[in-house]
Design a protein around this motif. Structure first.
Motif, short mmCIF file in Angstrom:
data_model
loop_
_atom_site.label_atom_id
_atom_site.label_comp_id
_atom_site.label_asym_id
_atom_site.label_seq_id
_atom_site.Cartn_x
_atom_site.Cartn_y
_atom_site.Cartn_z
N GLY A 3 0.80 -1.22 0.00
CA GLY A 3 0.00 0.00 0.00
C GLY A 3 0.83 1.27 0.00
O GLY A 3 0.53 2.23 -0.73
N LEU A 4 1.87 1.30 0.82
CA LEU A 4 2.73 2.48 0.88
C LEU A 4 3.43 2.69 -0.47
O LEU A 4 3.45 3.81 -1.00
CB LEU A 4 3.76 2.37 1.99
N GLU A 5 3.97 1.62 -1.02
CA GLU A 5 4.66 1.74 -2.31
C GLU A 5 3.71 2.21 -3.41
O GLU A 5 4.08 3.03 -4.25
CB GLU A 5 5.29 0.39 -2.69
N ARG A 6 2.48 1.72 -3.41
CA ARG A 6 1.50 2.16 -4.41
C ARG A 6 1.19 3.65 -4.24
O ARG A 6 1.07 4.38 -5.22
CB ARG A 6 0.22 1.34 -4.32
N SER A 7 1.07 4.11 -3.00
CA SER A 7 0.80 5.53 -2.75
C SER A 7 1.97 6.40 -3.20
O SER A 7 1.78 7.45 -3.83
CB SER A 7 0.53 5.76 -1.26
N VAL A 8 3.19 5.98 -2.88
CA VAL A 8 4.39 6.71 -3.30
C VAL A 8 4.46 6.74 -4.82
O VAL A 8 4.70 7.78 -5.43
CB VAL A 8 5.67 6.09 -2.69
N ALA A 9 4.24 5.59 -5.45
CA ALA A 9 4.28 5.51 -6.91
C ALA A 9 3.24 6.42 -7.54
O ALA A 9 3.52 7.12 -8.52
CB ALA A 9 4.08 4.06 -7.36
N GLY A 10 2.05 6.46 -6.97
CA GLY A 10 1.00 7.32 -7.51
C GLY A 10 1.38 8.78 -7.47
O GLY A 10 1.17 9.52 -8.44
N ARG A 11 1.94 9.21 -6.37
CA ARG A 11 2.32 10.61 -6.24
C ARG A 11 3.47 10.97 -7.19
O ARG A 11 3.45 11.99 -7.85
CB ARG A 11 2.72 10.91 -4.80
N ARG A 15 3.97 13.49 -11.14
CA ARG A 15 5.04 14.47 -11.33
C ARG A 15 5.90 14.12 -12.54
O ARG A 15 6.25 14.98 -13.35
CB ARG A 15 5.92 14.55 -10.10
N LEU A 16 6.26 12.86 -12.66
CA LEU A 16 7.13 12.42 -13.74
C LEU A 16 6.45 12.48 -15.10
O LEU A 16 7.08 12.77 -16.11
CB LEU A 16 7.63 11.00 -13.47
N HIS A 17 5.16 12.24 -15.11
CA HIS A 17 4.41 12.27 -16.35
C HIS A 17 4.52 13.64 -17.03
O HIS A 17 4.62 13.73 -18.25
CB HIS A 17 2.94 11.92 -16.10
N GLU A 65 0.97 10.27 6.90
CA GLU A 65 1.16 11.14 5.76
C GLU A 65 2.60 10.96 5.29
O GLU A 65 3.45 10.51 6.04
CB GLU A 65 0.90 12.59 6.14
N PHE A 66 2.87 11.32 4.03
CA PHE A 66 4.23 11.17 3.53
C PHE A 66 4.52 12.19 2.45
O PHE A 66 3.61 12.75 1.83
CB PHE A 66 4.45 9.76 2.99
N ASP A 67 5.79 12.41 2.25
CA ASP A 67 6.27 13.16 1.10
C ASP A 67 7.28 12.24 0.42
O ASP A 67 8.00 11.50 1.07
CB ASP A 67 6.93 14.47 1.54
N ALA A 68 7.31 12.29 -0.90
CA ALA A 68 8.22 11.43 -1.67
C ALA A 68 8.88 12.25 -2.76
O ALA A 68 8.27 13.16 -3.32
CB ALA A 68 7.46 10.26 -2.28
N TRP A 69 10.13 11.94 -3.04
CA TRP A 69 10.87 12.66 -4.08
C TRP A 69 11.91 11.73 -4.68
O TRP A 69 12.35 10.77 -4.06
CB TRP A 69 11.55 13.90 -3.50
N LEU A 70 12.27 12.05 -5.92
CA LEU A 70 13.35 11.32 -6.57
C LEU A 70 14.68 11.89 -6.13
O LEU A 70 14.83 13.12 -6.06
CB LEU A 70 13.27 11.45 -8.09
N GLY A 71 15.61 11.03 -5.85
CA GLY A 71 16.96 11.48 -5.56
C GLY A 71 17.69 11.76 -6.86
O GLY A 71 17.11 11.71 -7.94
#
Length: 137
Positions: A3-11, A15-17, A65-71
């Protein structure tokens, strides 16, 4: 993906699109909903493995809650094309690869037109964040 990975991937995917990239998968270490407040994950973006940072926190209602970013680590061909067009090149063709690993010294050859003449240029990656030096011939 959990679930967490799916949420991170969705966010991240949205952005990447906007940059013409697609996120294929996110892989994070197991997380049970407590202890760690940050995770180091991996994202698979158009065949390139890039680090993904995730910061977790508890919201006011107790939800996670989370924030995700590409390194660092990826160079989007669409960004390179946009830069070249801003610098006065037209008919930019850097190939069909959507992204490259941002490894020092990686070279991308593009066919361009400038001042009515067709020519080639080389974009050389100069840092791990994807900065490039342009040399045309």
């Amino acid at each position: 993906m959990d679930g967490l990975e799916r949420s991170v991937a969705g966010r991240l995917a949205s952005r990447l699109h906007r940059e013409g990239l697609s996120l294929e998968y996110v892989d994070c270490p197991p997380w049970k909903g407590s202890s760690r407040s940050a995770l180091r994950c991996r994202g698979y973006v158009d065949g390139v493995v890039v680090p993904v940072g995730v910061k977790l926190s508890r919201g006011a209602s107790g939800n996670t809650e989370f924030d995700a970013w590409l390194g660092a680590g990826i160079l989007a061909t669409s960004r390179l094309t946009d830069r070249l067009q801003r610098e006065g090149y037209s008919d930019v063709d850097c190939g069909s690869v959507a992204a490259y690993p941002a490894r020092l010294g990686t070279r991308i050859v593009c066919r361009v037109t400038k001042d009515g003449n067709s020519r080639y240029l080389v974009a050389t990656v100069t840092d791990r964040h994807g900065a490039v030096r342009i040399q045309d011939y």
